[in-house]
Design a protein around this motif. Sequence first.
Motif, PDB file in Angstrom:
ATOM      1  N   ASP A 186       0.831  -1.207   0.000  1.00 45.96           N
ATOM      2  CA  ASP A 186       0.000   0.000   0.000  1.00 45.96           C
ATOM      3  C   ASP A 186       0.864   1.255   0.000  1.00 45.96           C
ATOM      4  O   ASP A 186       0.571   2.237  -0.693  1.00 45.96           O
ATOM      5  CB  ASP A 186      -0.914   0.017   1.225  1.00 45.96           C
ATOM      6  N   GLN A 187       1.924   1.236   0.793  1.00 49.78           N
ATOM      7  CA  GLN A 187       2.809   2.396   0.895  1.00 49.78           C
ATOM      8  C   GLN A 187       3.486   2.673  -0.446  1.00 49.78           C
ATOM      9  O   GLN A 187       3.570   3.823  -0.895  1.00 49.78           O
ATOM     10  CB  GLN A 187       3.851   2.151   1.984  1.00 49.78           C
ATOM     11  N   ALA A 188       3.956   1.616  -1.104  1.00 50.20           N
ATOM     12  CA  ALA A 188       4.600   1.784  -2.411  1.00 50.20           C
ATOM     13  C   ALA A 188       3.605   2.279  -3.459  1.00 50.20           C
ATOM     14  O   ALA A 188       3.917   3.167  -4.264  1.00 50.20           O
ATOM     15  CB  ALA A 188       5.219   0.458  -2.850  1.00 50.20           C
ATOM     16  N   ALA A 189       2.395   1.728  -3.437  1.00 42.52           N
ATOM     17  CA  ALA A 189       1.365   2.155  -4.393  1.00 42.52           C
ATOM     18  C   ALA A 189       0.988   3.613  -4.176  1.00 42.52           C
ATOM     19  O   ALA A 189       0.788   4.368  -5.136  1.00 42.52           O
ATOM     20  CB  ALA A 189       0.123   1.270  -4.253  1.00 42.52           C
ATOM     21  N   PHE A 190       0.910   4.009  -2.916  1.00 43.34           N
ATOM     22  CA  PHE A 190       0.563   5.384  -2.563  1.00 43.34           C
ATOM     23  C   PHE A 190       1.613   6.352  -3.101  1.00 43.34           C
ATOM     24  O   PHE A 190       1.294   7.365  -3.738  1.00 43.34           O
ATOM     25  CB  PHE A 190       0.476   5.486  -1.036  1.00 43.34           C
ATOM     26  N   ALA A 191       2.896   6.050  -2.849  1.00 43.43           N
ATOM     27  CA  ALA A 191       3.985   6.912  -3.326  1.00 43.43           C
ATOM     28  C   ALA A 191       4.051   6.934  -4.852  1.00 43.43           C
ATOM     29  O   ALA A 191       4.286   7.985  -5.458  1.00 43.43           O
ATOM     30  CB  ALA A 191       5.311   6.432  -2.746  1.00 43.43           C
ATOM     31  N   LEU A 192       3.811   5.768  -5.473  1.00 43.83           N
ATOM     32  CA  LEU A 192       3.867   5.680  -6.930  1.00 43.83           C
ATOM     33  C   LEU A 192       2.770   6.524  -7.572  1.00 43.83           C
ATOM     34  O   LEU A 192       3.030   7.299  -8.509  1.00 43.83           O
ATOM     35  CB  LEU A 192       3.732   4.217  -7.355  1.00 43.83           C
ATOM     36  N   GLU A 193       1.554   6.391  -7.062  1.00 43.45           N
ATOM     37  CA  GLU A 193       0.427   7.150  -7.620  1.00 43.45           C
ATOM     38  C   GLU A 193       0.640   8.648  -7.447  1.00 43.45           C
ATOM     39  O   GLU A 193       0.447   9.430  -8.392  1.00 43.45           O
ATOM     40  CB  GLU A 193      -0.866   6.723  -6.938  1.00 43.45           C
ATOM     41  N   ALA A 194       1.058   9.053  -6.247  1.00 44.97           N
ATOM     42  CA  ALA A 194       1.309  10.480  -6.008  1.00 44.97           C
ATOM     43  C   ALA A 194       2.447  10.990  -6.880  1.00 44.97           C
ATOM     44  O   ALA A 194       2.398  12.105  -7.411  1.00 44.97           O
ATOM     45  CB  ALA A 194       1.642  10.706  -4.534  1.00 44.97           C
ATOM     46  N   GLY A 195       3.485  10.172  -7.054  1.00 43.12           N
ATOM     47  CA  GLY A 195       4.626  10.582  -7.876  1.00 43.12           C
ATOM     48  C   GLY A 195       4.258  10.775  -9.328  1.00 43.12           C
ATOM     49  O   GLY A 195       4.723  11.726  -9.977  1.00 43.12           O
ATOM     50  N   VAL A 196       3.426   9.872  -9.856  1.00 41.97           N
ATOM     51  CA  VAL A 196       3.004   9.993 -11.260  1.00 41.97           C
ATOM     52  C   VAL A 196       2.112  11.222 -11.453  1.00 41.97           C
ATOM     53  O   VAL A 196       2.293  12.004 -12.394  1.00 41.97           O
ATOM     54  CB  VAL A 196       2.268   8.708 -11.712  1.00 41.97           C
ATOM     55  N   ILE A 197       1.140  11.405 -10.539  1.00 41.69           N
ATOM     56  CA  ILE A 197       0.215  12.539 -10.669  1.00 41.69           C
ATOM     57  C   ILE A 197       0.951  13.875 -10.554  1.00 41.69           C
ATOM     58  O   ILE A 197       0.735  14.797 -11.338  1.00 41.69           O
ATOM     59  CB  ILE A 197      -0.899  12.439  -9.602  1.00 41.69           C
ATOM     60  N   GLN A 198       1.853  13.960  -9.563  1.00 41.46           N
ATOM     61  CA  GLN A 198       2.568  15.215  -9.315  1.00 41.46           C
ATOM     62  C   GLN A 198       3.859  15.325 -10.115  1.00 41.46           C
ATOM     63  O   GLN A 198       4.522  16.362 -10.075  1.00 41.46           O
ATOM     64  CB  GLN A 198       2.883  15.329  -7.821  1.00 41.46           C
ATOM     65  N   ARG A 199       4.231  14.225 -10.797  1.00 40.72           N
ATOM     66  CA  ARG A 199       5.501  14.167 -11.533  1.00 40.72           C
ATOM     67  C   ARG A 199       6.662  14.549 -10.611  1.00 40.72           C
ATOM     68  O   ARG A 199       7.526  15.342 -10.958  1.00 40.72           O
ATOM     69  CB  ARG A 199       5.468  15.070 -12.770  1.00 40.72           C
ATOM     70  N   ASP A 200       6.644  13.927  -9.449  1.00 36.63           N
ATOM     71  CA  ASP A 200       7.611  14.230  -8.400  1.00 36.63           C
ATOM     72  C   ASP A 200       8.694  13.155  -8.389  1.00 36.63           C
ATOM     73  O   ASP A 200       8.437  12.013  -7.987  1.00 36.63           O
ATOM     74  CB  ASP A 200       6.883  14.268  -7.046  1.00 36.63           C
ATOM     75  N   MET A 233       2.833  -3.521 -10.033  1.00 36.12           N
ATOM     76  CA  MET A 233       2.900  -2.102  -9.688  1.00 36.12           C
ATOM     77  C   MET A 233       4.038  -1.412 -10.428  1.00 36.12           C
ATOM     78  O   MET A 233       3.897  -0.282 -10.900  1.00 36.12           O
ATOM     79  CB  MET A 233       3.076  -1.943  -8.185  1.00 36.12           C
ATOM     80  N   CYS A 234       5.176  -2.091 -10.511  1.00 39.64           N
ATOM     81  CA  CYS A 234       6.308  -1.541 -11.279  1.00 39.64           C
ATOM     82  C   CYS A 234       5.888  -1.309 -12.730  1.00 39.64           C
ATOM     83  O   CYS A 234       6.186  -0.266 -13.322  1.00 39.64           O
ATOM     84  CB  CYS A 234       7.491  -2.500 -11.242  1.00 39.64           C
ATOM     85  N   GLY A 235       5.199  -2.292 -13.298  1.00 43.50           N
ATOM     86  CA  GLY A 235       4.740  -2.159 -14.681  1.00 43.50           C
ATOM     87  C   GLY A 235       3.774  -1.015 -14.860  1.00 43.50           C
ATOM     88  O   GLY A 235       3.833  -0.268 -15.843  1.00 43.50           O
ATOM     89  N   ALA A 236       2.852  -0.851 -13.883  1.00 46.27           N
ATOM     90  CA  ALA A 236       1.878   0.243 -13.959  1.00 46.27           C
ATOM     91  C   ALA A 236       2.574   1.594 -13.887  1.00 46.27           C
ATOM     92  O   ALA A 236       2.234   2.528 -14.624  1.00 46.27           O
ATOM     93  CB  ALA A 236       0.864   0.113 -12.827  1.00 46.27           C
ATOM     94  N   GLY A 237       3.566   1.714 -12.999  1.00 42.88           N
ATOM     95  CA  GLY A 237       4.294   2.974 -12.887  1.00 42.88           C
ATOM     96  C   GLY A 237       5.064   3.309 -14.145  1.00 42.88           C
ATOM     97  O   GLY A 237       5.017   4.445 -14.633  1.00 42.88           O
ATOM     98  N   LEU A 238       5.760   2.321 -14.694  1.00 46.71           N
ATOM     99  CA  LEU A 238       6.528   2.555 -15.926  1.00 46.71           C
ATOM    100  C   LEU A 238       5.600   2.912 -17.085  1.00 46.71           C
ATOM    101  O   LEU A 238       5.903   3.803 -17.888  1.00 46.71           O
ATOM    102  CB  LEU A 238       7.337   1.305 -16.275  1.00 46.71           C
ATOM    103  N   SER A 239       4.459   2.222 -17.173  1.00 44.28           N
ATOM    104  CA  SER A 239       3.507   2.493 -18.265  1.00 44.28           C
ATOM    105  C   SER A 239       2.940   3.906 -18.161  1.00 44.28           C
ATOM    106  O   SER A 239       2.782   4.600 -19.172  1.00 44.28           O
ATOM    107  CB  SER A 239       2.377   1.465 -18.251  1.00 44.28           C
ATOM    108  N   ALA A 240       2.614   4.322 -16.930  1.00 43.73           N
ATOM    109  CA  ALA A 240       2.074   5.669 -16.736  1.00 43.73           C
ATOM    110  C   ALA A 240       3.100   6.729 -17.109  1.00 43.73           C
ATOM    111  O   ALA A 240       2.787   7.726 -17.788  1.00 43.73           O
ATOM    112  CB  ALA A 240       1.634   5.850 -15.288  1.00 43.73           C
ATOM    113  N   LEU A 241       4.337   6.537 -16.685  1.00 41.33           N
ATOM    114  CA  LEU A 241       5.402   7.502 -17.019  1.00 41.33           C
ATOM    115  C   LEU A 241       5.694   7.495 -18.512  1.00 41.33           C
ATOM    116  O   LEU A 241       5.937   8.546 -19.116  1.00 41.33           O
ATOM    117  CB  LEU A 241       6.669   7.170 -16.226  1.00 41.33           C
ATOM    118  N   ALA A 242       5.658   6.308 -19.117  1.00 37.28           N
ATOM    119  CA  ALA A 242       5.901   6.207 -20.565  1.00 37.28           C
ATOM    120  C   ALA A 242       4.827   6.951 -21.356  1.00 37.28           C
ATOM    121  O   ALA A 242       5.122   7.607 -22.356  1.00 37.28           O
ATOM    122  CB  ALA A 242       5.937   4.743 -20.980  1.00 37.28           C
ATOM    123  N   ALA A 243       3.576   6.847 -20.882  1.00 38.29           N
ATOM    124  CA  ALA A 243       2.488   7.552 -21.561  1.00 38.29           C
ATOM    125  C   ALA A 243       2.655   9.066 -21.445  1.00 38.29           C
ATOM    126  O   ALA A 243       2.406   9.803 -22.404  1.00 38.29           O
ATOM    127  CB  ALA A 243       1.150   7.121 -20.976  1.00 38.29           C
TER     128      ALA A 243
END
Length: 407
Positions: A186-200, A233-243
């Motif tokens: 949950d903690q990793a997913a939370f940071a990943l989602e916030a990072g993608v949205i905020q591009r942080d 989750m890694c795949g979702a993060g990479l896909s979101a950043l790639a998009a």
Amino acid sequence: MFEFGRDLRKLFAQARESEDLGWVELIGVDLLAAEARREATDAGRVSCARPFDTEVRAAALWREHARRSGAADSLTRADRCADSLVRNAQGDDQAARAAGAKAQGLMLRFDLCGDPAHLDRALALVAGAGRPRRSKTAADLAATHARLKARKARLSGDAKALMDAAALMDAAQHDLSGEDMDLRLDQAAFALEAGVIQRDPRLLDHAGRDLGILVEGASPDHRPLTRARALAMCGAGLSALAALADHAEAQDQGRSMFEAAADQFTPDHSPLDWAAIQVLRSGGDALPLMVLNQAEVLTQDQGLIIGALVRERRLAREIALVEAMEDRAGLEVLEDRLRRRLAAAAPLDWAADQISLAGVALARRRLGGPEPRRLNLILNEAVLTAREMGVPALAERAGLLLLRSGV
């Protein structure tokens, strides 16, 4: 069902007495249900040496079965065990453990079926649990509280709530010394989602480190599902950043992560995990319709979030294929099937079908048909229903289609 030798039976007998239920990742859903049923039965026997602890394990096993299968009766059985724990708790520590079991069942109901009211009820239970004497019980309860707050914060989108939830998860993680795999995910997913949205970059680095540790620490021979969830989750993060960056290499890496996640187990071992990976993979157009059909069979007609998401993705793929063949009659058949289903559909399935109806209308327009009527209303109703049920992923799909429609 597995055929156990003497050594394996001995190993599992020892594991059953442990508070760590990581061993259940090695067994399929049928055997998991049998284990949960055995624990619940043992807890009710007069001869049971530790009935409260046994029923705590039974509740946890029924929750895990529901998490992996989506079975509504397993959620009900977990609730019954938790209710029994509440009735029979003696002392502050047992009362807190009972409240935690009840709250975790409600949190799982939200994760599987939506409806933020479940989160509110769970938070009220945790708040009223008092102060347990055992530090482990207090830490477990704090972890449940942090995970609930994170879900509420993600739904609200409020910056302060998000920061507070992150701090709570950090504190809970520290108290548990990294023992709670669900909290770590949950903690990793939370940071990943916030990072993608905020591009942080800081948040993305934090999420990447956490996921890397989880993948490395979760052996495919001991924790295949934890490993698969972290890889997905890694795949979702990479896909979101790639998009966001239109980066082809990152898109390929994301696809590789999804494939690696799917290779960790078979669909019958954890049907909902497998279906969730297919939903994540279906962000592109390369996923075969047959795979989405299989995922839909595993999740349909159970009122599940993942079932609604799978159905919407499968229909989007089918609409695209029918449109590519310029099959106007085929679109009519799809539309008729969707309209007949709407009246009896559960809220999330209704929202998914509304999105699909809009997709049919737009495909018909692209093939030279009439301008869609009430498209804005249809999609906005789908967005509203998805948000009320606490499913932003479905709301985003409707919003994206509304944006593309140009209405």
